[in-house]
Motif scaffolding. Structure first.
Motif, short mmCIF file in Angstrom:
data_model
loop_
_atom_site.label_atom_id
_atom_site.label_comp_id
_atom_site.label_asym_id
_atom_site.label_seq_id
_atom_site.Cartn_x
_atom_site.Cartn_y
_atom_site.Cartn_z
N GLU A 19 0.85 -1.19 0.00
CA GLU A 19 0.00 0.00 0.00
C GLU A 19 0.88 1.24 0.00
O GLU A 19 1.50 1.59 0.99
CB GLU A 19 -0.91 -0.01 1.23
N GLY A 20 0.99 1.89 -1.16
CA GLY A 20 1.77 3.11 -1.29
C GLY A 20 3.27 2.90 -1.28
O GLY A 20 4.02 3.88 -1.19
N ARG A 21 3.74 1.66 -1.39
CA ARG A 21 5.17 1.39 -1.34
C ARG A 21 5.48 0.09 -2.09
O ARG A 21 4.60 -0.73 -2.34
CB ARG A 21 5.63 1.28 0.11
N PHE A 22 6.74 -0.09 -2.44
CA PHE A 22 7.15 -1.34 -3.08
C PHE A 22 8.61 -1.63 -2.75
O PHE A 22 9.38 -0.76 -2.34
CB PHE A 22 6.93 -1.30 -4.59
N PHE A 23 8.98 -2.91 -2.94
CA PHE A 23 10.34 -3.37 -2.67
C PHE A 23 10.74 -4.30 -3.81
O PHE A 23 9.98 -5.19 -4.19
CB PHE A 23 10.39 -4.13 -1.34
N GLY A 24 11.95 -4.09 -4.36
CA GLY A 24 12.41 -4.91 -5.47
C GLY A 24 13.77 -5.52 -5.21
O GLY A 24 14.59 -4.96 -4.47
N MET A 25 14.02 -6.67 -5.83
CA MET A 25 15.32 -7.35 -5.75
C MET A 25 15.67 -7.92 -7.11
O MET A 25 14.81 -8.46 -7.80
CB MET A 25 15.26 -8.48 -4.71
N THR A 26 16.94 -7.79 -7.49
CA THR A 26 17.44 -8.36 -8.72
C THR A 26 18.81 -8.97 -8.48
O THR A 26 19.53 -8.55 -7.56
CB THR A 26 17.58 -7.32 -9.85
N PRO A 27 19.22 -9.94 -9.29
CA PRO A 27 20.61 -10.37 -9.23
C PRO A 27 21.51 -9.24 -9.74
O PRO A 27 21.04 -8.34 -10.43
CB PRO A 27 20.65 -11.58 -10.17
N VAL A 28 22.79 -9.29 -9.40
CA VAL A 28 23.73 -8.29 -9.92
C VAL A 28 25.07 -8.95 -10.24
O VAL A 28 25.67 -8.68 -11.26
CB VAL A 28 23.89 -7.10 -8.96
N GLU A 29 25.55 -9.85 -9.37
CA GLU A 29 26.74 -10.64 -9.61
C GLU A 29 26.79 -11.72 -8.56
O GLU A 29 26.07 -11.65 -7.55
CB GLU A 29 28.01 -9.77 -9.60
N PRO A 30 27.60 -12.75 -8.75
CA PRO A 30 27.60 -13.87 -7.79
C PRO A 30 27.82 -13.40 -6.36
O PRO A 30 28.70 -12.60 -6.06
CB PRO A 30 28.77 -14.73 -8.29
N GLY A 31 26.96 -13.92 -5.47
CA GLY A 31 27.09 -13.62 -4.05
C GLY A 31 26.49 -12.32 -3.59
O GLY A 31 26.62 -11.96 -2.41
N ARG A 32 25.77 -11.61 -4.47
CA ARG A 32 25.22 -10.31 -4.09
C ARG A 32 23.83 -10.16 -4.71
O ARG A 32 23.51 -10.75 -5.73
CB ARG A 32 26.12 -9.18 -4.56
N THR A 33 23.02 -9.31 -4.09
CA THR A 33 21.68 -9.00 -4.60
C THR A 33 21.47 -7.49 -4.58
O THR A 33 21.75 -6.83 -3.57
CB THR A 33 20.60 -9.67 -3.73
N ASN A 34 21.01 -6.96 -5.67
CA ASN A 34 20.63 -5.56 -5.76
C ASN A 34 19.21 -5.39 -5.22
O ASN A 34 18.32 -6.17 -5.55
CB ASN A 34 20.69 -5.13 -7.23
N TRP A 35 19.00 -4.39 -4.36
CA TRP A 35 17.64 -4.15 -3.87
C TRP A 35 17.30 -2.66 -3.94
O TRP A 35 18.17 -1.81 -3.95
CB TRP A 35 17.46 -4.66 -2.43
N TYR A 36 16.02 -2.39 -4.01
CA TYR A 36 15.54 -1.01 -4.07
C TYR A 36 14.16 -0.95 -3.45
O TYR A 36 13.43 -1.95 -3.43
CB TYR A 36 15.51 -0.49 -5.51
N ALA A 37 13.83 0.19 -2.92
CA ALA A 37 12.54 0.36 -2.26
C ALA A 37 12.04 1.78 -2.46
O ALA A 37 12.83 2.70 -2.65
CB ALA A 37 12.67 0.06 -0.77
#
Length: 370
Positions: free
Chosen positions: A205-223
């Motif tokens: 509600e009024g917000r979101f959270f995202g995750m993507t791969p970026v390179e081995p052993g790490r995850t890119n996230w945004y909100a």
């Protein structure tokens, strides 16, 4: 191409460096002017659409895709309780283009652009020079005995504004035709030091959270949230959401997070070019919300189209400054409406994703093909 043809590119981000590469490959002498005292290499991920991948390859940057990018093939849209609403159309993108969407970290891409610029013959990069108007393109930066090549009065045959949403070039040459406008959301981005294996976006509600791969052993996230001024407030905004959202926020160092107010350029500019020798690329021309993940892509497409138009103009008729007005008109015709459609689509998606009454939104999304 006359050896006297000189370009000044204002801004050393993705769009500015890509433009410098293309102009050097076309035979121009290039000076890049950057307000910061050094390039920033924070570790967010860029999504590179197949069309932008092709543009990178035409600029001689195929190796960064082959060695550092990871494919993005599976992602879902979820509710905060974890229920899947739909799949992102990554499979359709790959089937249509014959190649997948790719993700690459910003530092990797910046380093690859700098290396490609060196291979193209190099350009002088002047750091710590903040422009305040057209006169700044013709004045020596503070601390330098003389203006860098290409900044002397009358020597900048082409001026490219790649200096972001607060572009000094846009303000100086395009007036107040368009400017930054806040949209009422705060964005946060970061890198988790582990792979979540759960990718896509979760819409609340009024917000979101995202995750993507970026390179081995790490995850890119945004909100994105309506308000959150501290790391603790951000964690509270997503408390109770499905795993691994709370874990990502709990196990990453807030000192590495980046917070910014989400803005876009409004109204849309009537032109990306002015005065027969000035062009805008990237956020300076069409800053958009990040919802479609197309900011870097459109900057790369702008840079490649602009430099291709300049090179084609030189080959077809009078080159250098004499052929610039026609080349810039061709660039504007190719890129402006396309980029502005993407910006409008991203802003529209943001409104949809951040709905305060998400019931109807979720019902509509669940009808999308899997």
């Amino acid at each position: 191409m006359s050896s006297q043809s000189r370009a000044v590119v204002v801004g050393a981000g993705v769009g500015g460096l890509a433009t410098a590469i293309g102009l050097r490959r076309a035979g121009w002498a290039v000076t890049v002017v950057e307000a910061r005292t050094a390039l920033e290499r924070y570790g967010t991920a860029f999504g590179i659409h197949p069309t932008a991948q092709a543009a990178l390859e035409r600029l001689g940057l195929g190796e960064v895709l082959r060695t550092h990018a990871v494919p993005y093939r599976e992602a879902r849209i979820r509710r905060p309780d974890g229920r899947v609403l739909a799949a992102l159309p990554l499979e359709r993108i790959e089937r249509k283009a014959g190649r997948p969407e790719l993700l690459v970290s910003r530092p990797r891409l910046i380093d690859a652009l700098l290396a490609a610029l060196d291979r193209a013959g190099g350009a002088r990069i002047v750091y710590g020079h903040r422009l305040t108007g057209p006169a700044g393109l013709e004045a020596a930066p503070a601390g330098l005995e003389a203006a860098p090549a290409g900044l002397e009065a009358g020597r900048a045959d082409l001026v490219v504004g790649a200096d972001g949403i607060n572009s000094a070039v846009r303000t100086a040459y395009f007036g107040r035709a368009g400017g930054p406008r806040a949209i009422g959301s705060v964005a946060w981005i970061g890198i988790a030091g582990f792979e979540t294996g759960v990718y896509g976006e979760t819409w609340g509600e009024g917000r979101f959270f995202g995750m993507t791969p970026v390179e081995p052993g790490r995850t890119n996230w945004y909100a994105a949230v309506p308000e959150a001024t501290t790391a603790e407030e951000l964690r509270e905004a997503f408390a109770g959401w499905h795993d691994p959202v709370p874990r990502v926020l709990a196990e990453t160092d807030p000192a590495s997070w980046i917070r910014y107010e989400m803005r876009h350029l409004h109204p849309a500019l009537p032109s990306f070019v002015a005065a027969g020798r000035v062009a805008l690329v990237g956020d300076a021309a069409h800053a958009m919300t990040p919802n479609l993940g197309q900011g870097a892509c459109t900057a790369l497409l702008d840079a490649e189209a602009l430099t291709r138009a300049v090179a084609a103009g030189a080959a077809a008729g009078p080159g250098g400054p004499a052929g610039l007005p026609a080349a810039l008109r061709a660039y504007d015709a190719e890129r402006r409406r396309s980029a502005q459609r993407v910006a409008f689509g991203s802003r529209t998606l943001h409104r949809f994703v951040t709905a305060r009454r998400p019931g109807l939104r979720d019902a509509l999304v669940s009808l999308l093909p899997g």
